[in-house]
Design an enzyme around this catalytic site. Structure first.
Site, short mmCIF file in Angstrom:
data_model
loop_
_atom_site.label_atom_id
_atom_site.label_comp_id
_atom_site.label_asym_id
_atom_site.label_seq_id
_atom_site.Cartn_x
_atom_site.Cartn_y
_atom_site.Cartn_z
N HIS A 1 0.95 -1.19 0.01
CA HIS A 1 -0.04 -0.05 -0.12
C HIS A 1 0.99 1.11 0.23
CE1 HIS A 1 0.52 0.83 4.34
NE2 HIS A 1 0.23 -0.63 4.61
N ASP B 1 -0.31 4.41 1.03
CA ASP B 1 -0.60 5.26 2.17
C ASP B 1 0.23 5.00 3.47
OD1 ASP B 1 -2.21 3.12 2.18
OD2 ASP B 1 -3.76 4.08 3.31
N GLU C 1 -5.20 1.73 2.03
CA GLU C 1 -5.06 0.54 3.24
C GLU C 1 -5.23 0.70 4.41
OE1 GLU C 1 -3.75 -2.70 5.94
OE2 GLU C 1 -2.96 -0.68 5.67
C1 LIG Z 1 -10.00 -2.92 9.80
S1 LIG Z 1 -9.83 -1.60 8.77
C2 LIG Z 1 -8.50 -0.86 9.17
C3 LIG Z 1 -7.01 -1.69 9.01
C4 LIG Z 1 -5.85 -1.26 9.87
N1 LIG Z 1 -4.79 -1.79 9.04
C5 LIG Z 1 -3.57 -1.58 9.53
O1 LIG Z 1 -3.27 -0.93 10.54
C6 LIG Z 1 -6.12 -2.11 11.14
O2 LIG Z 1 -6.79 -1.29 11.95
O3 LIG Z 1 -5.81 -3.17 11.34
ZN LIG Z 2 0.49 -1.82 6.38
ZN LIG Z 3 -0.55 0.41 8.88
#
Ligand SMILES: CSCC[C@H](NC=O)C(=O)O
Ligand SMILES: [Zn+2]
Ligand SMILES: [Zn+2]
Length: 408
Positions: free
Chosen positions: A80, A82, A147
């Site tokens: 990703h 971002d 992401e």
């Molecule tokens: C559940 S949607 C958000 C995605 C996020 N991913 C990385 O940190 C996470 O909180 O795991």
């Molecule tokens: Zn990540």
């Molecule tokens: Zn992350």
């Protein structure tokens, strides 16, 4: 590959630091600059570059290195673009300067999560191409937006598109976590994010009175039930040394809302929870459990979902899975110790696994503290360069997996 002094920095490190300086930081990432950077990489590497706009302003960039046997499914290398926000005042260096200290540590948001991996993929492909290799399977590098806020304007949409189908992905690599020891962690599954908001309604009135059936009392009961469950899961994790964090269900109370004044008993109050449900949990039964906690608290207590992942998948980590066999064999050949685990958090791998693409979460960073989303996120340049080497061994192995039964 070895690191060099400041006067002659390794070009892969220079490229990494350039990418880190692009401000793709949530909530307003400069995706345009990232896509332009990737297009230029494609041009330099002689790779085709496809841009798929999955939502207005949200582009998935796909760089493709064709294989020699187009009948075979492809290898997808996902990352990703971002990164998460920073508390600038808590950093030792500007998080978007990609400062490198005298020891070789590169400080930047995205140094571990996961701009390192994007550049490692690109540099591994560059090395392999330069050496004149070609492999049977096509390698696609996908660079996706969004992401860090759930992938809803990124991978979630991309996997539903004809352009994704056309990639014919057979196997994917995506992000994992650093490992402070000598070993490397590899993630074969993830917990399911369930974001739950419990709303309690009750009798309002003057703050001086003993009002019965208030929203707060009932919300308190639900909060207690859920935090008791949290404690139970925590104890289960603590008491069993074989269990890793991703194997139990976690929950945190992350928001409390309601009320207008000290002396007004509100009619509504709510509590928000971030559940991460272990992949072996019966999700239907778990939802019934939530239901019964709310019911037990009294009338007028309901819940809604901000996020509810229902398709946990496990990528097999035995030799019945030819992708695992190739991945683990290549690691063994490099003398890398692997620790297979379930990822506690959520990544775009869940969307890939849900559409039937087996995926492993792997961030080749050992002897590195887990600093993703943290202040002073950093990576040593030598660890970064070793990661490029690791991919130059993994990619040939994966892109040379012989035709699977389903492919002949
Ligand atoms: C559940 S949607 C958000 C995605 C996020 N991913 C990385 O940190 C996470 O909180 O795991
Ligand atoms: Zn990540
Ligand atoms: Zn992350």
């Amino acid at each position: 590959m070895t690191s060099k002094g400041p006067e002659e920095e390794h070009p892969s490190v220079t490229l990494f630091r350039q990418y880190l300086r692009i401000r793709t930081v949530q909530p307003k990432p400069d995706y345009g600059a990232a896509v332009a950077f990737l297009e230029e990489r494609a041009r330099q590497l002689g790779l085709s570059c496809q841009k798929v706009e999955v939502a207005p302003g949200y582009v998935v960039t796909v760089l493709t290195w064709p294989g020699t046997n187009p009948t075979l499914s492809s290898i997808l290398l996902n990352s990703h673009t971002d990164v998460v926000p920073v508390f600038k005042e808590c950093w030792s260096h500007d998080p978007f300067e990609a400062f490198k200290d005298s020891e070789g540590y590169i400080y930047a948001r995205g140094a571990q999560d996961m701009k390192c991996i994007s550049i490692q993929y690109l540099e591994a492909v560059r090395m392999l191409k330069m050496e004149g290799h070609q492999f049977p399977r096509t390698i696609h590098m996908t660079f996706v937006p969004d992401e860090e806020v759930g992938g809803h304007q990124g991978m979630e949409l991309f996997v539903q598109r004809p352009e994704f189908q056309a990639l014919r992905a057979g196997f994917a690599l995506d992000e994992g976590l650093a490992n402070p020891t000598d070993a490397f962690t590899v993630f074969y599954s993830e917990r399911s994010p369930w974001w739950v908001r419990v709303t309690s309604t009750g009798k309002p009135g003057h703050g001086s009175r003993f009002i019965e059936d208030t929203a707060a009392e009932k919300l308190h009961k639900v909060v207690s039930s859920i935090l008791a469950f949290r404690e139970k899961e925590w104890q289960r994790l603590q008491s069993n040394p074989h269990l890793k964090e991703g194997a139990v269900t976690s929950v945190n109370l992350t928001k409390l809302e309601g009320g207008v004044a000290y002396n007004v008993v509100p009619a509504t109050m709510s509590a928000s929870f971030d559940f991460r449900v272990a992949p072996d949990v019966d999700l239907k039964a778990f939802e019934e459990q939530l239901q019964s906690w709310c019911q037990a608290a009294g009338e007028g207590v309901t819940f809604e979902f901000g996020q509810k992942w229902m398709q946990p998948q496990v990528t097999p980590t035995d030799d019945s899975n030819p992708w695992w066999a190739a991945f683990s064999r290549a690691c063994k050949d490099m003398n890398l110790t692997l620790e297979p685990e379930i990822l506690p958090a959520a990544t775009d791998s869940r969307y890939l696994r849900a559409v039937g693409v087996p995926a492993l979460g792997f961030s080749p960073m050992n002897r590195t503290p887990v600093l993703l989303h943290d202040h002073d996120e950093r990576l040593h340049e030598a660890v970064f360069l070793r990661g490029v080497d690791i991919y130059t061994r993994l990619l040939p192995a994966l892109a040379s997996v012989p035709a699977l039964p389903s492919e002949s």
